[in-house]
Design a protein around this motif. Structure first.
Motif, PDB file in Angstrom:
ATOM      1  N   TRP A   1       0.812  -1.219   0.000  1.00 32.38           N
ATOM      2  CA  TRP A   1       0.000   0.000   0.000  1.00 32.38           C
ATOM      3  C   TRP A   1       0.847   1.272   0.000  1.00 32.38           C
ATOM      4  O   TRP A   1       0.451   2.290  -0.567  1.00 32.38           O
ATOM      5  CB  TRP A   1      -0.945  -0.006   1.201  1.00 32.38           C
ATOM      6  CG  TRP A   1      -1.791   1.228   1.270  1.00 32.38           C
ATOM      7  CD1 TRP A   1      -1.768   2.217   2.214  1.00 32.38           C
ATOM      8  CD2 TRP A   1      -2.796   1.627   0.324  1.00 32.38           C
ATOM      9  NE1 TRP A   1      -2.691   3.190   1.914  1.00 32.38           N
ATOM     10  CE2 TRP A   1      -3.330   2.847   0.760  1.00 32.38           C
ATOM     11  CE3 TRP A   1      -3.279   1.053  -0.849  1.00 32.38           C
ATOM     12  CZ2 TRP A   1      -4.339   3.516   0.061  1.00 32.38           C
ATOM     13  CZ3 TRP A   1      -4.287   1.718  -1.557  1.00 32.38           C
ATOM     14  CH2 TRP A   1      -4.802   2.934  -1.096  1.00 32.38           C
ATOM     15  N   SER A   2       2.002   1.242   0.618  1.00 27.95           N
ATOM     16  CA  SER A   2       2.850   2.436   0.637  1.00 27.95           C
ATOM     17  C   SER A   2       3.201   2.891  -0.775  1.00 27.95           C
ATOM     18  O   SER A   2       3.410   4.092  -1.018  1.00 27.95           O
ATOM     19  CB  SER A   2       4.141   2.156   1.422  1.00 27.95           C
ATOM     20  OG  SER A   2       4.851   1.065   0.846  1.00 27.95           O
ATOM     21  N   VAL A   3       3.252   1.954  -1.727  1.00 31.66           N
ATOM     22  CA  VAL A   3       3.486   2.288  -3.136  1.00 31.66           C
ATOM     23  C   VAL A   3       2.166   2.528  -3.853  1.00 31.66           C
ATOM     24  O   VAL A   3       2.020   3.497  -4.604  1.00 31.66           O
ATOM     25  CB  VAL A   3       4.266   1.158  -3.836  1.00 31.66           C
ATOM     26  CG1 VAL A   3       4.420   1.443  -5.327  1.00 31.66           C
ATOM     27  CG2 VAL A   3       5.633   0.974  -3.193  1.00 31.66           C
ATOM     28  N   LEU A   4       1.184   1.672  -3.608  1.00 27.52           N
ATOM     29  CA  LEU A   4      -0.097   1.776  -4.314  1.00 27.52           C
ATOM     30  C   LEU A   4      -0.790   3.109  -4.072  1.00 27.52           C
ATOM     31  O   LEU A   4      -1.386   3.678  -4.990  1.00 27.52           O
ATOM     32  CB  LEU A   4      -1.018   0.632  -3.868  1.00 27.52           C
ATOM     33  CG  LEU A   4      -0.663  -0.764  -4.372  1.00 27.52           C
ATOM     34  CD1 LEU A   4      -1.488  -1.818  -3.643  1.00 27.52           C
ATOM     35  CD2 LEU A   4      -0.892  -0.862  -5.876  1.00 27.52           C
ATOM     36  N   ARG A   5      -0.733   3.618  -2.860  1.00 28.47           N
ATOM     37  CA  ARG A   5      -1.452   4.857  -2.564  1.00 28.47           C
ATOM     38  C   ARG A   5      -0.905   6.026  -3.384  1.00 28.47           C
ATOM     39  O   ARG A   5      -1.643   6.937  -3.757  1.00 28.47           O
ATOM     40  CB  ARG A   5      -1.401   5.175  -1.065  1.00 28.47           C
ATOM     41  CG  ARG A   5      -0.044   5.617  -0.523  1.00 28.47           C
ATOM     42  CD  ARG A   5      -0.069   5.695   0.993  1.00 28.47           C
ATOM     43  NE  ARG A   5      -1.051   6.664   1.446  1.00 28.47           N
ATOM     44  CZ  ARG A   5      -0.778   7.950   1.666  1.00 28.47           C
ATOM     45  NH1 ARG A   5       0.452   8.402   1.437  1.00 28.47           N
ATOM     46  NH2 ARG A   5      -1.695   8.764   2.093  1.00 28.47           N
ATOM     47  N   ARG A   6       0.386   5.995  -3.692  1.00 28.14           N
ATOM     48  CA  ARG A   6       0.973   7.074  -4.497  1.00 28.14           C
ATOM     49  C   ARG A   6       0.541   6.986  -5.965  1.00 28.14           C
ATOM     50  O   ARG A   6       0.586   7.969  -6.683  1.00 28.14           O
ATOM     51  CB  ARG A   6       2.495   7.018  -4.393  1.00 28.14           C
ATOM     52  CG  ARG A   6       3.013   7.247  -2.979  1.00 28.14           C
ATOM     53  CD  ARG A   6       4.504   7.001  -2.903  1.00 28.14           C
ATOM     54  NE  ARG A   6       5.241   7.990  -3.678  1.00 28.14           N
ATOM     55  CZ  ARG A   6       6.457   7.795  -4.165  1.00 28.14           C
ATOM     56  NH1 ARG A   6       7.058   6.625  -3.994  1.00 28.14           N
ATOM     57  NH2 ARG A   6       7.056   8.746  -4.855  1.00 28.14           N
ATOM     58  N   LEU A   7       0.112   5.785  -6.398  1.00 24.13           N
ATOM     59  CA  LEU A   7      -0.403   5.612  -7.751  1.00 24.13           C
ATOM     60  C   LEU A   7      -1.896   5.883  -7.833  1.00 24.13           C
ATOM     61  O   LEU A   7      -2.382   6.464  -8.801  1.00 24.13           O
ATOM     62  CB  LEU A   7      -0.138   4.177  -8.229  1.00 24.13           C
ATOM     63  CG  LEU A   7       1.307   3.723  -8.377  1.00 24.13           C
ATOM     64  CD1 LEU A   7       1.355   2.236  -8.669  1.00 24.13           C
ATOM     65  CD2 LEU A   7       1.998   4.491  -9.481  1.00 24.13           C
ATOM     66  N   MET A   8      -2.639   5.460  -6.812  1.00 21.80           N
ATOM     67  CA  MET A   8      -4.090   5.507  -6.869  1.00 21.80           C
ATOM     68  C   MET A   8      -4.668   6.860  -6.484  1.00 21.80           C
ATOM     69  O   MET A   8      -5.727   7.245  -6.984  1.00 21.80           O
ATOM     70  CB  MET A   8      -4.674   4.411  -5.969  1.00 21.80           C
ATOM     71  CG  MET A   8      -4.334   3.000  -6.456  1.00 21.80           C
ATOM     72  SD  MET A   8      -4.928   1.698  -5.350  1.00 21.80           S
ATOM     73  CE  MET A   8      -6.708   1.900  -5.507  1.00 21.80           C
TER      74      MET A   8
END
Length: 428
Positions: free
Chosen positions: A112-119
């Motif tokens: 999520w630490s990466v996904l949130r920056r994409l989403m």
């Protein structure tokens, strides 16, 4: 089809939707055992011949749903199932519990630490500033900043949500953005229209970004579908072009064509490495003829509506994700796009397009160009000669629930008729 061997880890797909069906078929043809979790009898993946259906609690009851996942994972812990998530809401919900779920499951996507920056679009655009070309975007904290946004951007302006899905609830006050407003973005041209759109979005609980609209037809929309490994390498890539969408301005694919647009791949690689992302992704671009560059519009870090088109063209992204997650090598010579002609077409989308056309004053000359795009070599989201979904059409539960869903949809349209054409305040 490769025969499954005893040590193959099961793929678990949730939620059940058209993207789930595409993933199910992409894995099934390779002999991978697939279980589709479904709480909706009208969803198609559960009826695939490649899948085993398992009824699950509705996602709206988060505690019960996560407890269900834990019990299922514990029962299959020997080979640690691979959990594929096929919509944004599922990603947000499941990743609140990823730490405990990783005891029993393997995830084919970054944390999520990466996904949130994409989403989250504010994180996405701010982080990519100077990395790849982007539309001019502002992030208003309140109404007082809207006037500056209009002056800076000028011309046609789009209002987009930071995150399209707030919740999976069926309550009308918490529907996804496109169901509330009729499309994925709201076009405005004046400060007054922007203020109205901003207030309407905030009233529904959405935070928004304000962005320039890049001029150009639908055919200037391109997509890079890819799988990126944990080492940051794009191991499989597929390029395509939209020829139709519904709604026509800001909607889902109606006609998508495989094309040769390899210039998108270095842009995608730059984005993936910048974020440290691994997993499947659909990276959306629009060609800006004035600037002479492709500008990034969005990233979907999951399987998407027409995920079966790359598979049909030789790039089985679902299988690449599976192989990398279980630690098997991805042969770059296998995952190569060799087809640049096949089109993905949605008959259901065409019916919605026609209904919307009636609502806006239907004209035959506007429909004919769309129909012409349906000719040629094509695939669709449902029909597949190797997987005819007989169980779906023979299921009484499918027809009963389809009727109930259609009835609810018609009632919503009667309650807010503007939603079929755009935001209700724009139809005053």
């Amino acid at each position: 089809m490769r025969k499954s061997i005893a040590t193959d880890s099961m793929a678990v797909i949730y939620p059940d939707n058209l993207a789930a069906l595409g993933v199910c078929r992409g894995l099934g043809v390779e002999g991978i055992p697939v279980t589709v979790l479904s709480s909706d009898r009208t969803a198609p993946g559960q009826y695939s011949r490649y899948a085993r259906r398992l009824a699950c609690p509705a996602q709206a009851d988060e505690a019960e749903f996560i407890e269900f996942l834990l019990r299922f994972g514990q029962a299959h812990q020997r080979y640690a199932p691979i959990l594929f998530l096929t919509d944004d809401n599922a990603i947000v919900t499941v990743h609140r519990h990823r730490e405990i779920l990783e005891r029993w499951y393997r995830f084919p996507m970054a944390p999520w630490s990466v996904l949130r920056r994409l989403m989250l679009k504010d994180h996405l655009y701010r982080s990519l500033d100077g990395v790849v070309p982007l539309p001019h975007t502002r992030f208003p904290k309140d109404e007082s900043e809207l006037a500056d946004a209009v002056r800076e951007i000028g011309g046609s302006i789009l209002v987009k949500p930071l995150l399209r899905c707030l919740t999976g609830s069926s309550d009308t006050n918490s529907l996804p953005f496109e169901q509330c407003f009729g499309s994925k973005a709201i076009r405005v041209r004046t400060l007054g229209e922007l203020t109205d759109a901003y207030r309407a979005a905030c009233a529904r609980g959405f935070q928004v970004v304000v962005q320039e609209e890049i001029e150009g037809p639908i055919s200037s929309l391109y997509s890079l579908g890819l799988y990126a490994t944990r080492q940051g390498e794009v191991a499989a890539a597929f390029t395509s072009q939209k020829l139709g969408q519904v709604p026509p301005d800001f909607g889902d694919g109606l006609v998508v064509k495989a094309v040769q647009a390899r210039e998108l791949i270095p842009l995608g690689e730059r984005v993936i490495r910048h974020f440290g992302y691994y997993g499947m992704a659909d990276v959306e671009f629009k060609w800006d003829a004035r600037a002479g560059v492709y500008k990034l519009l969005d990233i979907n870090p999951r399987p998407w509506l027409w995920i079966n088109l790359p598979t049909a063209c030789g790039v089985n992204l679902s299988y690449a994700a599976y192989l990398d997650t279980v630690g098997r090598p991805i042969d770059p010579g296998v995952f190569v796009q060799r087809d640049f002609e096949t089109r993905w077409v949605s008959i259901r989308g065409l019916l919605i397009y026609v209904i919307r056309s009636f609502g806006t004053g239907w004209r035959c000359k506007e429909l004919l160009p769309v129909l012409r795009q349906f000719w040629g070599k094509r695939v669709g989201p449902l029909f597949c000669t190797k997987d005819l979904l007989f169980r779906m059409f023979l299921s009484p539960m499918y027809w009963r629930d389809s009727f109930l869903q259609a009835s609810r949809g018609i009632r919503r349209l009667h309650a807010a008729p503007g939603a079929i054409n755009g935001h209700p305040f724009l139809t005053k």
